[in-house]
Design a protein around this motif. Structure first.
Motif, PDB file in Angstrom:
ATOM      1  N   ARG A 346      34.309 -51.783 -18.237  1.00 44.92           N
ATOM      2  CA  ARG A 346      33.059 -52.539 -18.312  1.00 44.92           C
ATOM      3  C   ARG A 346      32.157 -52.043 -19.436  1.00 44.92           C
ATOM      4  O   ARG A 346      31.193 -52.708 -19.802  1.00 44.92           O
ATOM      5  N   LEU A 347      32.443 -50.865 -19.982  1.00 42.05           N
ATOM      6  CA  LEU A 347      31.638 -50.332 -21.080  1.00 42.05           C
ATOM      7  C   LEU A 347      31.905 -51.054 -22.396  1.00 42.05           C
ATOM      8  O   LEU A 347      31.113 -50.945 -23.340  1.00 42.05           O
ATOM      9  N   ASP A 348      33.000 -51.771 -22.472  1.00 42.81           N
ATOM     10  CA  ASP A 348      33.368 -52.451 -23.715  1.00 42.81           C
ATOM     11  C   ASP A 348      32.430 -53.638 -23.941  1.00 42.81           C
ATOM     12  O   ASP A 348      32.377 -54.572 -23.144  1.00 42.81           O
ATOM     13  N   THR A 349      31.674 -53.597 -25.047  1.00 45.29           N
ATOM     14  CA  THR A 349      30.744 -54.682 -25.385  1.00 45.29           C
ATOM     15  C   THR A 349      31.295 -55.619 -26.445  1.00 45.29           C
ATOM     16  O   THR A 349      30.667 -56.636 -26.753  1.00 45.29           O
ATOM     17  N   GLY A 350      32.429 -55.282 -27.007  1.00 47.00           N
ATOM     18  CA  GLY A 350      32.955 -56.079 -28.105  1.00 47.00           C
ATOM     19  C   GLY A 350      32.372 -55.713 -29.453  1.00 47.00           C
ATOM     20  O   GLY A 350      32.829 -56.209 -30.489  1.00 47.00           O
ATOM     21  N   LEU A 351      31.340 -54.852 -29.468  1.00 48.56           N
ATOM     22  CA  LEU A 351      30.750 -54.414 -30.722  1.00 48.56           C
ATOM     23  C   LEU A 351      31.604 -53.336 -31.368  1.00 48.56           C
ATOM     24  O   LEU A 351      32.276 -52.573 -30.672  1.00 48.56           O
ATOM     25  N   ALA A 352      31.534 -53.276 -32.683  1.00 49.54           N
ATOM     26  CA  ALA A 352      32.262 -52.242 -33.429  1.00 49.54           C
ATOM     27  C   ALA A 352      31.543 -52.021 -34.742  1.00 49.54           C
ATOM     28  O   ALA A 352      30.892 -52.934 -35.281  1.00 49.54           O
ATOM     29  N   PRO A 353      31.613 -50.830 -35.275  1.00 47.46           N
ATOM     30  CA  PRO A 353      30.969 -50.578 -36.569  1.00 47.46           C
ATOM     31  C   PRO A 353      31.622 -51.382 -37.680  1.00 47.46           C
ATOM     32  O   PRO A 353      32.773 -51.804 -37.586  1.00 47.46           O
ATOM     33  N   VAL A 354      30.854 -51.613 -38.742  1.00 46.19           N
ATOM     34  CA  VAL A 354      31.386 -52.311 -39.907  1.00 46.19           C
ATOM     35  C   VAL A 354      32.281 -51.352 -40.668  1.00 46.19           C
ATOM     36  O   VAL A 354      31.806 -50.365 -41.239  1.00 46.19           O
ATOM     37  N   GLN A 355      33.567 -51.609 -40.645  1.00 47.08           N
ATOM     38  CA  GLN A 355      34.534 -50.729 -41.297  1.00 47.08           C
ATOM     39  C   GLN A 355      35.152 -51.448 -42.489  1.00 47.08           C
ATOM     40  O   GLN A 355      35.614 -52.595 -42.374  1.00 47.08           O
ATOM     41  N   SER A 525      20.941 -55.438 -27.157  1.00 47.97           N
ATOM     42  CA  SER A 525      20.982 -54.788 -25.846  1.00 47.97           C
ATOM     43  C   SER A 525      21.261 -53.304 -26.009  1.00 47.97           C
ATOM     44  O   SER A 525      21.640 -52.840 -27.086  1.00 47.97           O
ATOM     45  N   GLY A 526      21.070 -52.558 -24.924  1.00 49.92           N
ATOM     46  CA  GLY A 526      21.299 -51.129 -24.969  1.00 49.92           C
ATOM     47  C   GLY A 526      22.772 -50.788 -24.882  1.00 49.92           C
ATOM     48  O   GLY A 526      23.647 -51.651 -24.724  1.00 49.92           O
ATOM     49  N   ILE A 527      23.057 -49.492 -24.992  1.00 52.02           N
ATOM     50  CA  ILE A 527      24.434 -49.009 -24.869  1.00 52.02           C
ATOM     51  C   ILE A 527      24.755 -48.843 -23.395  1.00 52.02           C
ATOM     52  O   ILE A 527      24.083 -48.085 -22.689  1.00 52.02           O
ATOM     53  N   PRO A 528      25.763 -49.528 -22.869  1.00 49.19           N
ATOM     54  CA  PRO A 528      26.129 -49.363 -21.460  1.00 49.19           C
ATOM     55  C   PRO A 528      26.716 -47.968 -21.232  1.00 49.19           C
ATOM     56  O   PRO A 528      27.518 -47.477 -22.038  1.00 49.19           O
ATOM     57  N   VAL A 529      26.322 -47.326 -20.155  1.00 47.34           N
ATOM     58  CA  VAL A 529      26.824 -45.987 -19.837  1.00 47.34           C
ATOM     59  C   VAL A 529      27.121 -45.898 -18.351  1.00 47.34           C
ATOM     60  O   VAL A 529      26.543 -46.621 -17.532  1.00 47.34           O
ATOM     61  N   LEU A 530      28.026 -44.986 -18.024  1.00 50.29           N
ATOM     62  CA  LEU A 530      28.244 -44.528 -16.658  1.00 50.29           C
ATOM     63  C   LEU A 530      27.639 -43.134 -16.558  1.00 50.29           C
ATOM     64  O   LEU A 530      27.745 -42.340 -17.493  1.00 50.29           O
ATOM     65  N   VAL A 531      27.040 -42.823 -15.431  1.00 48.53           N
ATOM     66  CA  VAL A 531      26.241 -41.609 -15.304  1.00 48.53           C
ATOM     67  C   VAL A 531      26.733 -40.792 -14.117  1.00 48.53           C
ATOM     68  O   VAL A 531      27.122 -41.339 -13.078  1.00 48.53           O
ATOM     69  N   ALA A 532      26.691 -39.465 -14.282  1.00 46.42           N
ATOM     70  CA  ALA A 532      26.965 -38.531 -13.181  1.00 46.42           C
ATOM     71  C   ALA A 532      25.982 -37.376 -13.277  1.00 46.42           C
ATOM     72  O   ALA A 532      25.822 -36.773 -14.342  1.00 46.42           O
ATOM     73  N   THR A 563      31.104 -33.600 -13.396  1.00 39.33           N
ATOM     74  CA  THR A 563      30.044 -33.963 -12.461  1.00 39.33           C
ATOM     75  C   THR A 563      28.689 -34.172 -13.120  1.00 39.33           C
ATOM     76  O   THR A 563      27.742 -34.554 -12.439  1.00 39.33           O
ATOM     77  N   VAL A 564      28.569 -33.901 -14.422  1.00 38.88           N
ATOM     78  CA  VAL A 564      27.287 -34.078 -15.121  1.00 38.88           C
ATOM     79  C   VAL A 564      27.558 -34.687 -16.489  1.00 38.88           C
ATOM     80  O   VAL A 564      28.385 -34.155 -17.247  1.00 38.88           O
ATOM     81  N   GLY A 565      26.837 -35.769 -16.810  1.00 33.21           N
ATOM     82  CA  GLY A 565      26.955 -36.338 -18.142  1.00 33.21           C
ATOM     83  C   GLY A 565      26.953 -37.850 -18.125  1.00 33.21           C
ATOM     84  O   GLY A 565      26.839 -38.492 -17.082  1.00 33.21           O
ATOM     85  N   THR A 566      27.050 -38.435 -19.320  1.00 30.68           N
ATOM     86  CA  THR A 566      27.147 -39.879 -19.480  1.00 30.68           C
ATOM     87  C   THR A 566      28.450 -40.216 -20.191  1.00 30.68           C
ATOM     88  O   THR A 566      28.980 -39.415 -20.970  1.00 30.68           O
ATOM     89  N   LEU A 567      28.936 -41.409 -19.912  1.00 32.72           N
ATOM     90  CA  LEU A 567      30.183 -41.888 -20.510  1.00 32.72           C
ATOM     91  C   LEU A 567      29.899 -43.249 -21.137  1.00 32.72           C
ATOM     92  O   LEU A 567      29.353 -44.140 -20.473  1.00 32.72           O
ATOM     93  N   ALA A 568      30.237 -43.401 -22.429  1.00 37.07           N
ATOM     94  CA  ALA A 568      29.938 -44.634 -23.155  1.00 37.07           C
ATOM     95  C   ALA A 568      31.150 -45.038 -23.983  1.00 37.07           C
ATOM     96  O   ALA A 568      32.099 -44.263 -24.171  1.00 37.07           O
ATOM     97  N   ASP A 569      31.098 -46.272 -24.495  1.00 34.36           N
ATOM     98  CA  ASP A 569      32.164 -46.774 -25.353  1.00 34.36           C
ATOM     99  C   ASP A 569      32.010 -46.185 -26.752  1.00 34.36           C
ATOM    100  O   ASP A 569      30.908 -46.167 -27.324  1.00 34.36           O
ATOM    101  N   ILE A 570      33.089 -45.713 -27.316  1.00 35.85           N
ATOM    102  CA  ILE A 570      33.033 -45.025 -28.600  1.00 35.85           C
ATOM    103  C   ILE A 570      32.719 -45.987 -29.744  1.00 35.85           C
ATOM    104  O   ILE A 570      32.009 -45.648 -30.696  1.00 35.85           O
ATOM    105  N   ARG A 571      33.191 -47.232 -29.651  1.00 37.10           N
ATOM    106  CA  ARG A 571      32.942 -48.199 -30.726  1.00 37.10           C
ATOM    107  C   ARG A 571      31.482 -48.671 -30.701  1.00 37.10           C
ATOM    108  O   ARG A 571      30.825 -48.760 -31.733  1.00 37.10           O
ATOM    109  N   THR A 572      30.986 -48.975 -29.500  1.00 33.27           N
ATOM    110  CA  THR A 572      29.592 -49.410 -29.388  1.00 33.27           C
ATOM    111  C   THR A 572      28.650 -48.316 -29.854  1.00 33.27           C
ATOM    112  O   THR A 572      27.645 -48.582 -30.536  1.00 33.27           O
TER     113      THR A 572
END
Length: 766
Positions: A346-355, A525-532, A563-572
């Protein structure tokens, strides 16, 4: 007994020193040895009671009698200490070579001191037992019969002291905070001895209560109850058997807990079959490599971890969410991170940097609103130029080697609207780079000018990539920086600074030469993250800058960060980001079954080697003190040998009395079949008692003490250590101890007609 205690203590001490753990992990063994040796010393004195009586009848007294008694035990203890030291040295070499990186020195100063202390303590105990035997009346010493004696006040006091010590150890374990003292380390042995003592009291009280009741239920049951109530050949060693089994239950439970933790933590560290370090490439360089080596996205996954264990709010990880399900799949199904793993896609937004990839930047610019050039005489007589149409564009990028760079293009913008094309060489992006921003500024050559200046970028090509196909948005921080200056504090920016038109990019330049920063559009929109484990999570991009945060879910534990941290999509997170922070650990994860050709291609590109999950699991045990559970297992093994030796020695010393009792019963007409039934009933009772005592003691020890023992040094964001009791670590020591009682006790209760004939009584009298 000296060989076992010295050998076990030397092995544990040397292993603990090599592993950097507490040497007091051997404390349970020393305590059980201190309990077993007095018992053997007392039995040795009793066994030599007749010799003492005969020596006294022959007039041997004083120092000569003491020498007669102690020479043999002294030689036995000295020989046992030497053999135990050799056995401990061999055990040290084997244990350290097996569970540590290399074999440690076989014998050190702590081992020698422990050997001398154990030998001295054993000799003192035997001497005290011999002194007690010497003080007995001569009639008792020359008597052929041994009768049970009531427990002394000292024995009762020590039994109660053990119970109190077990309670104190349980309490102190709850207060230890990972730094247990000697009482806590002695706790498993104290709990085992307490349960063993309770078992002895239970069996004796039950047997005494059942003795009258069994008189009417058969002679076999009566004989069994009578022996359990009076004899101590099998009953007394039960205390050590239960204690050793409880220590074994705790050690086995600890080993299971450590094994489970390292397995789950390795899954957190390596979300696949293997991983390889790609930190030199940076996050997007690793993404590019996975796309090149695995274009279908079935085998490879790029990830980056910023551990920040001292700044937990900044602890984070990035994964290629689009590939997660295909590469990771059901890897986390049996771990606490399963829910988080299922939500990663669900973290995948379809966004990617301009390469892009190219070695030349081409810019075409035309003027929409260009200020005229005006010249006037300054106060010092110099000509001052105001206005003008010179624009400067600076393109920022990050190379595949995670290095930032920028290239600038200056172009004069005609007032008549004609387009002007400029081109510059850009070698850094020949192999590829990610575009992070575009600065557009007016070049006033040092003259402050507040007139409007609007240009249209008709072309912005890098190689064969049209950068104007990407939507661009203004960075509000750069606008605020320009308007906050004293000279232009009343300047009102245009309603629209940037317009992404079909024929180009319209940009209204800021006054005074201030640069307007443009960034690739992130969709608003913001960067979607999962949190612990965070109350106020903040999403950061790969370069460490704050981004708008969109929390998709909260989990107790997650892949990569625990148990501590955030997880996000690397491309977004890479869109418009600066280079990946140097503290990030960039890695490429390979799924099970990845072709060898793909693995070799990645290894060649990164210049590093693949790490398997098993290798990571072993390194976790080494880093966080997993060797402590090995040291405790060695202690438990030595405790088991002590208990088995005490049980076998007690049985061996009492076989003669038992055979005499059977012969006496045969004189009275009681058959050997009845005696065998009584022996079986006695063994069944003791075996049941041992099973119940070990299971209960093991459960109590694991519940009360395991949390306080130094099994692992859990990292700040590591998974919790599961120290709850489990069935099979409690069942195995219980079954082994019960089997030992059955085998050894059955051997002692073997009734053969030739060995128990009534004529045996006449031969002993003669």
């Amino acid at each position: 007994m000296t060989v076992v205690v010295v050998g076990g203590a030397v092995t544990v001490l040397q292993f603990a020193e090599a592993a950097g753990t507490s040497p007091w992990l051997a404390a349970p063994l020393l305590l059980l040895g201190a309990v077993a040796v007095p018992s053997i010393g007392a039995e040795l004195a009793v066994a030599r009671r007749e010799e003492i009586g005969l020596a006294r009848l022959r007039g041997i007294h004083g120092a000569r009698l003491w020498r007669f008694l102690l020479v043999e035990p002294l030689l036995a203890i000295a020989l046992g200490a030497v053999l135990g030291l050799a056995l401990g040295a061999a055990g040290t070499l084997f244990a350290t070579a097996t569970w540590l990186d290399e074999a440690a020195p076989a014998i050190g100063r702590p081992a020698l001191l422990a050997t001398a202390a154990i030998a001295a303590a054993g000799l003192v105990i035997v001497g005290l037992s011999a002194g007690a035997a010497l003080r007995e009346p001569l009639a008792v010493q020359v008597s052929a019969r041994r009768r049970p004696r009531r427990a002394t006040t000292l024995a009762v006091f020590l039994s109660v002291l053990v119970l109190v010590g077990a309670g104190v150890a349980a309490y102190r374990s709850r207060q230890s905070d990972g730094a247990p003292d000697l009482v806590v380390l002695l706790g498993p042995a104290l709990v085992g001895l307490a349960l063993g003592q309770v078992a002895i009291w239970v069996v004796r009280l039950a047997a005494r209560g059942l003795t009258p009741a069994t008189e009417r239920r058969g002679l076999g049951a009566f004989l069994a109850a009578r022996r359990l109530a009076r004899a101590d050949d099998l009953v007394t060693p039960i205390r050590l058997v239960v204690a050793a089994a409880v220590v074994g239950s705790l050690a086995l439970s600890g080993a299971v807990a450590v094994s489970g933790w390292t397995d789950e933590q390795a899954a957190v560290e390596v979300p696949g079959a293997r991983t390889i370090d790609a930190s030199e490439l940076g996050a997007m360089g690793a993404v590019d490599l996975t796309e090149s080596a695995d274009p279908e996205g079935r085998h490879l996954l790029a990830a980056a971890i910023v551990r920040n264990e001292t700044r937990l709010p900044e602890r984070r990880a990035y994964v290629d969410a689009a590939r997660w399900d295909a590469v990771v799949g059901d890897f986390y199904d049996d771990t606490p991170a399963r829910a988080a793993s299922d939500a990663v896609a669900r973290l995948d937004t379809g966004l990617a940097p301009v390469q892009v990839a190219g070695d030349r930047l081409t810019v075409t610019v035309s003027g929409l609103e260009v200020p005229p050039v005006r010249t006037f005489r300054g106060p010092d007589g110099e000509d001052v130029r105001v206005g003008g149409g010179i624009a400067e564009l600076t393109l920022s990028y990050v190379t595949t080697r995670n290095v930032s760079g920028a290239v600038a293009v200056r172009s004069e913008v005609p007032q008549d609207g004609r387009a002007v094309t400029r081109s510059v060489r850009l070698r850094d992006c020949a192999r590829g780079c990610s575009i992070t921003g575009l600065d557009v500024a007016r070049d006033t050559r040092g003259v402050i000018d507040g007139s409007d200046f609007v240009v249209l970028l008709d072309q912005l090509d890098l190689g064969d990539k049209d950068l104007l196909a990407q939507s661009w948005v203004p960075d509000r921080a750069s606008v605020e920086a320009a308007t906050n200056t004293n000279f232009f504090r009343n300047w009102e920016p245009p309603a629209v600074l940037v317009v992404n038109r079909a024929d180009g990019l319209q940009v209204a330049l800021l006054p005074g030469g201030a640069a307007l920063r443009l960034a690739p559009d992130r969709g608003g929109s913001g960067i979607p993250v999962l949190v612990a484990g965070q109350d106020a999570p903040q999403a950061l991009d790969l370069g460490g800058d704050d981004r708008t945060t969109e929390v998709l879910g909260v989990a107790r534990s997650m892949p990569l960060v625990g148990t501590v941290g955030t997880l996000a999509d690397i491309r977004t997170s890479a869109v418009g980001s600066d280079p990946t922070v140097p503290s990030a650990e960039v890695q490429i994860v390979a799924a099970p079954g990845t072709p060898a050709s793909v693995l070799d291609e990645v290894a060649a590109a990164t210049g590093t080697e693949w790490r398997t999950r098993q290798a990571v699991r072993e390194s976790l045990g080494e880093r966080f003190g997993g060797a402590q559970s090995v040291a405790y297992a060695l202690t438990a093994l030595a405790c088991a040998l002590v208990a088995l030796l005490a049980l076998g020695a007690g049985v061996a010393r009492h076989r003669r009395d038992y055979r005499r009792d059977v012969a006496s019963l045969r004189v009275l007409g009681i058959s050997t079949g009845t005696v065998r039934r009584a022996g079986r009933a006695e063994l069944v009772s003791l075996t049941t008692l041992v099973l119940a005592g070990v299971v209960a003691g093991g459960w109590l020890a694991v519940t009360l003490l395991l949390d306080g023992l130094p099994l692992l040094s859990i990292p700040v964001a590591g998974l919790a250590l599961d120290t709850a009791p489990h069935a099979w670590p409690l069942a195995i020591p219980a079954l082994v101890s019960a089997a030992a009682v059955v085998v050894v006790g059955g051997r002692a209760r073997a009734v053969r007609s030739a060995a128990t004939r009534p004529s045996l009584l006449r031969e002993e009298e003669r």
